[in-house]
Every structure is written in structure tokens, then in C-alpha cells.
Scaffold this active site. Sequence first.
Site, PDB file in Angstrom:
ATOM      1  N   LYS A  76       1.382  -4.165   6.380  1.00 39.40           N
ATOM      2  CA  LYS A  76       1.996  -4.152   5.040  1.00 39.40           C
ATOM      3  C   LYS A  76       3.485  -3.833   5.112  1.00 39.40           C
ATOM      4  O   LYS A  76       4.272  -4.330   4.317  1.00 39.40           O
ATOM      5  CB  LYS A  76       1.295  -3.106   4.163  1.00 39.40           C
ATOM      6  N   THR A 122       0.825  -1.203   0.000  1.00 39.77           N
ATOM      7  CA  THR A 122       0.000   0.000   0.000  1.00 39.77           C
ATOM      8  C   THR A 122       0.863   1.258   0.000  1.00 39.77           C
ATOM      9  O   THR A 122       1.964   1.265   0.576  1.00 39.77           O
ATOM     10  CB  THR A 122      -0.942   0.013   1.224  1.00 39.77           C
ATOM     11  N   SER A 133      -1.884   2.971  10.705  1.00 43.18           N
ATOM     12  CA  SER A 133      -2.931   2.124  11.304  1.00 43.18           C
ATOM     13  C   SER A 133      -2.297   0.749  11.471  1.00 43.18           C
ATOM     14  O   SER A 133      -1.271   0.448  10.837  1.00 43.18           O
ATOM     15  CB  SER A 133      -4.174   2.015  10.405  1.00 43.18           C
ATOM     16  N   TYR A 158      -3.433  -1.895  10.331  1.00 45.40           N
ATOM     17  CA  TYR A 158      -3.499  -2.505   8.997  1.00 45.40           C
ATOM     18  C   TYR A 158      -2.310  -2.073   8.146  1.00 45.40           C
ATOM     19  O   TYR A 158      -1.573  -2.903   7.604  1.00 45.40           O
ATOM     20  CB  TYR A 158      -4.810  -2.156   8.271  1.00 45.40           C
ATOM     21  N   HIS A 159      -2.131  -0.728   8.005  1.00 40.35           N
ATOM     22  CA  HIS A 159      -1.047  -0.254   7.134  1.00 40.35           C
ATOM     23  C   HIS A 159       0.306  -0.772   7.632  1.00 40.35           C
ATOM     24  O   HIS A 159       1.192  -1.090   6.835  1.00 40.35           O
ATOM     25  CB  HIS A 159      -1.057   1.277   7.054  1.00 40.35           C
ATOM     26  N   ASN A 181     -15.379   5.860  -3.619  1.00 40.62           N
ATOM     27  CA  ASN A 181     -16.541   4.964  -3.744  1.00 40.62           C
ATOM     28  C   ASN A 181     -17.634   5.370  -2.766  1.00 40.62           C
ATOM     29  O   ASN A 181     -18.825   5.398  -3.091  1.00 40.62           O
ATOM     30  CB  ASN A 181     -16.131   3.514  -3.489  1.00 40.62           C
TER      31      ASN A 181
HETATM   32  P1  NAD Z   1     -11.035  -7.489  -0.124  1.00 36.43           P
HETATM   33  O1  NAD Z   1     -11.209  -7.592   1.345  1.00 36.43           O
HETATM   34  O2  NAD Z   1     -12.204  -7.142  -0.969  1.00 36.43           O
HETATM   35  O3  NAD Z   1     -10.389  -8.846  -0.670  1.00 36.43           O
HETATM   36  C1  NAD Z   1      -9.444  -9.586   0.041  1.00 36.43           C
HETATM   37  C2  NAD Z   1      -9.792 -11.060  -0.118  1.00 36.43           C
HETATM   38  O4  NAD Z   1      -8.814 -11.847   0.571  1.00 36.43           O
HETATM   39  C3  NAD Z   1     -11.147 -11.415   0.476  1.00 36.43           C
HETATM   40  O5  NAD Z   1     -11.941 -12.105  -0.458  1.00 36.43           O
HETATM   41  C4  NAD Z   1     -10.804 -12.277   1.697  1.00 36.43           C
HETATM   42  O6  NAD Z   1     -11.790 -13.267   1.948  1.00 36.43           O
HETATM   43  C5  NAD Z   1      -9.454 -12.865   1.291  1.00 36.43           C
HETATM   44  N1  NAD Z   1      -8.596 -13.224   2.440  1.00 36.43           N
HETATM   45  C6  NAD Z   1      -8.255 -12.448   3.497  1.00 36.43           C
HETATM   46  N2  NAD Z   1      -7.459 -13.120   4.339  1.00 36.43           N
HETATM   47  C7  NAD Z   1      -7.269 -14.355   3.803  1.00 36.43           C
HETATM   48  C8  NAD Z   1      -6.552 -15.516   4.218  1.00 36.43           C
HETATM   49  N3  NAD Z   1      -5.869 -15.550   5.370  1.00 36.43           N
HETATM   50  N4  NAD Z   1      -6.590 -16.624   3.436  1.00 36.43           N
HETATM   51  C9  NAD Z   1      -7.279 -16.606   2.266  1.00 36.43           C
HETATM   52  N5  NAD Z   1      -7.987 -15.548   1.827  1.00 36.43           N
HETATM   53  C10 NAD Z   1      -7.977 -14.417   2.589  1.00 36.43           C
HETATM   54  O7  NAD Z   1      -9.844  -6.423  -0.354  1.00 36.43           O
HETATM   55  P2  NAD Z   1      -9.422  -5.657  -1.708  1.00 36.43           P
HETATM   56  O8  NAD Z   1      -9.958  -4.285  -1.645  1.00 36.43           O
HETATM   57  O9  NAD Z   1      -9.692  -6.495  -2.883  1.00 36.43           O
HETATM   58  O10 NAD Z   1      -7.856  -5.568  -1.486  1.00 36.43           O
HETATM   59  C11 NAD Z   1      -7.016  -6.611  -1.965  1.00 36.43           C
HETATM   60  C12 NAD Z   1      -5.572  -6.305  -1.619  1.00 36.43           C
HETATM   61  O11 NAD Z   1      -5.180  -5.078  -2.204  1.00 36.43           O
HETATM   62  C13 NAD Z   1      -5.329  -6.171  -0.121  1.00 36.43           C
HETATM   63  O12 NAD Z   1      -4.100  -6.757   0.211  1.00 36.43           O
HETATM   64  C14 NAD Z   1      -5.288  -4.679   0.091  1.00 36.43           C
HETATM   65  O13 NAD Z   1      -4.492  -4.362   1.181  1.00 36.43           O
HETATM   66  C15 NAD Z   1      -4.695  -4.191  -1.209  1.00 36.43           C
HETATM   67  N6  NAD Z   1      -5.119  -2.820  -1.515  1.00 36.43           N
HETATM   68  C16 NAD Z   1      -6.453  -2.501  -1.678  1.00 36.43           C
HETATM   69  C17 NAD Z   1      -6.823  -1.192  -1.967  1.00 36.43           C
HETATM   70  C18 NAD Z   1      -8.257  -0.766  -2.141  1.00 36.43           C
HETATM   71  O14 NAD Z   1      -8.499   0.447  -2.290  1.00 36.43           O
HETATM   72  N7  NAD Z   1      -9.228  -1.657  -2.139  1.00 36.43           N
HETATM   73  C19 NAD Z   1      -5.826  -0.212  -2.107  1.00 36.43           C
HETATM   74  C20 NAD Z   1      -4.483  -0.566  -1.933  1.00 36.43           C
HETATM   75  C21 NAD Z   1      -4.138  -1.880  -1.640  1.00 36.43           C
HETATM   76  N1  USQ Z   2     -11.664   9.696   4.254  1.00 29.11           N
HETATM   77  C1  USQ Z   2     -12.577  10.731   4.410  1.00 29.11           C
HETATM   78  N2  USQ Z   2     -13.903  10.423   4.399  1.00 29.11           N
HETATM   79  C2  USQ Z   2     -14.360   9.152   4.225  1.00 29.11           C
HETATM   80  C3  USQ Z   2     -13.439   8.103   4.047  1.00 29.11           C
HETATM   81  C4  USQ Z   2     -12.099   8.412   4.075  1.00 29.11           C
HETATM   82  O1  USQ Z   2     -12.195  11.897   4.561  1.00 29.11           O
HETATM   83  O2  USQ Z   2     -15.582   8.963   4.242  1.00 29.11           O
HETATM   84  C5  USQ Z   2     -10.218   9.990   4.249  1.00 29.11           C
HETATM   85  C6  USQ Z   2      -9.414   9.223   5.287  1.00 29.11           C
HETATM   86  O3  USQ Z   2      -9.389   9.887   6.518  1.00 29.11           O
HETATM   87  C7  USQ Z   2      -8.064   9.130   4.616  1.00 29.11           C
HETATM   88  C8  USQ Z   2      -8.384   9.080   3.127  1.00 29.11           C
HETATM   89  O4  USQ Z   2      -9.717   9.583   2.999  1.00 29.11           O
HETATM   90  O5  USQ Z   2      -7.311  10.283   4.853  1.00 29.11           O
HETATM   91  C9  USQ Z   2      -8.327   7.680   2.532  1.00 29.11           C
HETATM   92  O6  USQ Z   2      -9.138   6.820   3.316  1.00 29.11           O
HETATM   93  P1  USQ Z   2      -9.745   5.469   2.692  1.00 29.11           P
HETATM   94  O7  USQ Z   2     -10.628   4.863   3.705  1.00 29.11           O
HETATM   95  O8  USQ Z   2     -10.300   5.748   1.354  1.00 29.11           O
HETATM   96  O9  USQ Z   2      -8.419   4.623   2.439  1.00 29.11           O
HETATM   97  P2  USQ Z   2      -7.399   3.939   3.452  1.00 29.11           P
HETATM   98  O10 USQ Z   2      -7.902   3.819   4.823  1.00 29.11           O
HETATM   99  O11 USQ Z   2      -6.072   4.582   3.281  1.00 29.11           O
HETATM  100  O12 USQ Z   2      -7.359   2.451   2.879  1.00 29.11           O
HETATM  101  C10 USQ Z   2      -7.621   2.120   1.511  1.00 29.11           C
HETATM  102  C11 USQ Z   2      -7.779   0.611   1.450  1.00 29.11           C
HETATM  103  C12 USQ Z   2      -6.458  -0.045   1.866  1.00 29.11           C
HETATM  104  C13 USQ Z   2      -5.329   0.507   1.026  1.00 29.11           C
HETATM  105  C14 USQ Z   2      -5.271   2.025   1.060  1.00 29.11           C
HETATM  106  C15 USQ Z   2      -4.305   2.609   0.068  1.00 29.11           C
HETATM  107  O13 USQ Z   2      -8.838   0.180   2.296  1.00 29.11           O
HETATM  108  O14 USQ Z   2      -6.554  -1.449   1.710  1.00 29.11           O
HETATM  109  O15 USQ Z   2      -4.101   0.001   1.482  1.00 29.11           O
HETATM  110  O16 USQ Z   2      -6.571   2.534   0.691  1.00 29.11           O
HETATM  111  S1  USQ Z   2      -3.460   4.041   0.687  1.00 29.11           S
HETATM  112  O17 USQ Z   2      -4.464   5.010   1.128  1.00 29.11           O
HETATM  113  O18 USQ Z   2      -2.672   4.551  -0.369  1.00 29.11           O
HETATM  114  O19 USQ Z   2      -2.678   3.601   1.828  1.00 29.11           O
END
Ligand code: NAD
Ligand code: USQ
Length: 404
Positions: free
Chosen positions: A196, A155, A190, A192-193, A251
Site C-alpha cells: 500500500k 490502509t 507486513s 501487504y501493508h 469480526n
Molecule cells: P477482499 O479480499 O474481501 O476483496 C478484494 C477483492 O478484490 C476480492 O473480491 C478479489 O477477488 C479482488 N481482487 C484482488 N486482486 C485482484 C486483481 N488483480 N484483479 C481483479 N480483482 C482483484 O478485501 P476487502 O476486505 O474487501 O478489502 C478491500 C480493500 O480495502 C483492499 O484494498 C484492502 O486493502 C482495503 N482495506 C480493507 C480493510 C478491512 O478491514 N477489510 C481495512 C482497510 C483497508
Molecule cells: N490481532 C489480535 N488477535 C487476532 C487478530 C488480530 O490480537 O485474532 C491483532 C493484530 O496482531 C494486530 C491487530 O489486531 O495488532 C489488527 O489485526 P487485523 O488482522 O485485524 O488487521 P490487519 O492485519 O492490520 O489488517 C486489516 C485488513 C487490512 C487493512 C488493515 C487496516 O486485513 O486489509 O489494511 O486491517 S490497518 O490495521 O489500519 O492497517
Amino acid sequence: SLSAVSHSGKCSRVMVIGGDGYCGWATALHLSKQGYEVAIVDSLVRRLFDEQLGTHTLTPIASLQKRVKRWRDLSGKSLSVYVGDICDFEFLESSLRAFAPDAVVHFGEQRSAPYSMIDRGRAIFTQHNNVIGTLNVLFAIKEFAAECHLVKLGTMGEYGTPNIDIEEGFITINHNGRSDTLPYPKQASSFYHLSKVHDSHNIAFTCKAWGLRATDLNQGVVYGVMTPETQLHEELINRLDYDAIFGTALNRFCVQAAIGHPLTVYGKGGQTRGYLDIRDTVRCVELAIANPPNLGEFRVFNQFTEQFSVNELAKLVIGAGKKLGIEVEAANVPNPRVEAEEHYYNAKHTKLVELGLEPHFLSDALLDSLLNVAIKYLDRVDRALIMPDVSWKKVGVKPRTVMS
Ligand code: NAD
Ligand code: USQ
């Protein structure tokens, strides 16, 4: 044993871990369409989170089995499916040996920052699930598929928001008359972050120590829902999260606009991040697979196409709403997170473009189509899921139920 193709260096078999999720499903279909043999590995835990928290996708997604069958009926192409948890090494080992991939694309993690900040249990779950899952993937590749290319979803949030330009993975530093190229400093905000960041270190180390090959894709925030494949049939539709835990900024704003809810700008709204269209996510992964690194190489790409502040996103959505005759306004919501709300942000993102990425920039057409998807499924929106309820400061040891 490895397939004959992998020895010739050409990648044809791809295992998509997390292939039932938002990015993974779209990517699995895209790669299948491009002619790759694709296997989906998923524990379906993302569907369980919805059951536990009372959240749901805006778009009505079909079961994994129905999705895969529909894709076979429409495209003539089969997807192998392995349902299980990659933290279970025996399960991972048997799926990897059975499918013998040339590349593993690893999306399979708990990916919500707010989820990881609900309570201690979820913080621990997130780091255990993500860090141990990835370690298992590294051990499985070392043991059973040493040539296999790991494409790992990281990320942009690993870097945080430093007051200098963000490079792609590495920075050259001059210090006391000496110079070295080092991993770019990490300042995740966080649990989560941070998971990564821990993954990146484990992957970099195993490339060095065991000679594995890996690409860490530091992805920005993904927006959009339709890809040419997922829009072929309603049973192929992708998930679209809009709740305050799993929904991401743009979204969420489009769904909020569709139901006449003020856009939830957290704090001052100057938070700037890299963003990309889901159609570019699938293409970036394909480019990484088609251009593998050498054995022993750990590569980092910054995977986003444009950067926006939250205020800029709100403005764009308000404008798009106006065109469709919807009145939209932005609200300032107290920020539930601890993050900089006004800051410098300039992140490099040239490596994927050099490999041939032609970005879909955020456009009126995209906003129209996202808004129209939101309007189409408006009846499914639960307004109670929109306002944030997870506080970075209040995270504690007591198990918490949210959205109740
Ligand atoms: P998502 O939650 O929709 O999909 C993740 C999938 O992985 C799910 O279907 C879940 O069931 C599966 N999963 C989780 N843990 C597992 C495990 N231990 N074994 C097997 N399956 C498992 O998430 P997403 O939005 O598709 O994100 C996918 C990846 O991309 C993540 O690693 C996320 O951190 C990264 N990412 C997402 C975004 C975003 O904006 N959605 C942005 C940057 C990075
Ligand atoms: N934010 C708002 N209002 C909202 C939702 C979010 O102001 O209703 C703000 C948050 O405070 C943050 C920014 O928008 O500053 C992004 O938040 P987000 O929820 O869209 O994204 P984030 O929490 O960073 O996580 C998402 C994905 C994660 C991925 C990350 C990429 O869920 O899996 O790793 O985006 S990045 O942001 O580049 O780290």
C-alpha cells in the site's frame, strides 16, 4: 470516450474494482442504491484463496452472477460485471473503455497481512498483484479516461505506530530553519501493508506528473457484515472472514465468542488501531466520489471512526457476550507478528467528517447483531481455522501449505 456527464464534472458512473469482496460488494450495492451506474470488476481471486487454503466465509455467499441477478430482481437496478485480472492490461483497458467511468474505486488487492507473510511466493504475489494492478489502473486512466477520479483503498497501517500524532497524509516539518509539508513517514509492518505504501507513492507521483486526480483512503480495520442493501436477501449477504489469515480482529472475536473459543489476543494486546463499521466504509467512498479533488491533486483521508486496543475490543466482546448469556474469556496467544504491543497512538481523522460522515460508533447494538449473525451460522465454523499459524519471523523461501 468519456460520457457527457463526466465533462460537466458530475460523477454518475462508478467502476468498483474488487466489487465481489467484503468492502467492495457492500459499496457497489450502496452506490447502485444511491443512483450511480455501477460496474463491478473482479478476478474472483479471493474465492480462489479460500479454495487453496481451506478457509471460507462464515456467511454463505452466493456466486457473483447470482448476487447481481438478485440485486436486479429486488432493486430494478443493473450492475455491469467484468470478470478479469487488472494485472492484465488488455482486460482492464477494454473494461474501462467499455464502461467509461467518472470514478474508479479500487478495492481489488490481496489484503491480508498474514497471507503476505506465509512464504516468499505469497509475498511476491501480494506486491505484484497490488502494485502492478494499481500501476495498470493509473496508466489506463491516463490513456483512456484522463478526467476520471481514482478512489484508492489504502490502509492506516502505512503509518505504523509512531510515537507522535498521525496526520492525514502529510506533515509540516521544520528542519534547519526551513519548513516544508511532506508525505507523512511510512513504517508499514507486513509485505501487504508495504504494498500500500508503494501504491501511495505511485499514485502521488502520477498525480504530479500526469495531472491525474486521486483520493487515497487510508482505511482502518473494518467490522460488521450487514448494510441496508446486503441484508435485503440471503443471496445478497456479504462475506465475513473469521479464520486467522483473512479474519480481522473484531469480526474474529465475535465469531470466537459465539462458539465459546477464548478470544485470541496476540501478545500483550496493547496494539491500537483505527476501526470503522462497514456501513461507514460505503458512505466514506460515496463522500469521496461526490467531492472529487481537482485534476493534479493527490488527496489523503484517514478513514476510521474510533481507535481501540485489542484488549479493549476483547473487553467489549466479553461484555456483549454476558448480556446474551454467553460466557466469553480472553486468552493471551503468543504474537505471531512483529509489532509494538504497547505504544502511543493518536491518529487524525477529520476530513471525511468535514465532508459529512456521520459515524456509526461501535455500540452494544452492533455487537449484539454481529454476535447474532455469528450464532446463526455457528454450524459453519471450523475451529481449526481460528488459531494463527503464520509467523512473521518464520517466513521463508519454501512454499508453505497452511491449515492442513
Ligand atoms: P477482499 O479480499 O474481501 O476483496 C478484494 C477483492 O478484490 C476480492 O473480491 C478479489 O477477488 C479482488 N481482487 C484482488 N486482486 C485482484 C486483481 N488483480 N484483479 C481483479 N480483482 C482483484 O478485501 P476487502 O476486505 O474487501 O478489502 C478491500 C480493500 O480495502 C483492499 O484494498 C484492502 O486493502 C482495503 N482495506 C480493507 C480493510 C478491512 O478491514 N477489510 C481495512 C482497510 C483497508
Ligand atoms: N490481532 C489480535 N488477535 C487476532 C487478530 C488480530 O490480537 O485474532 C491483532 C493484530 O496482531 C494486530 C491487530 O489486531 O495488532 C489488527 O489485526 P487485523 O488482522 O485485524 O488487521 P490487519 O492485519 O492490520 O489488517 C486489516 C485488513 C487490512 C487493512 C488493515 C487496516 O486485513 O486489509 O489494511 O486491517 S490497518 O490495521 O489500519 O492497517
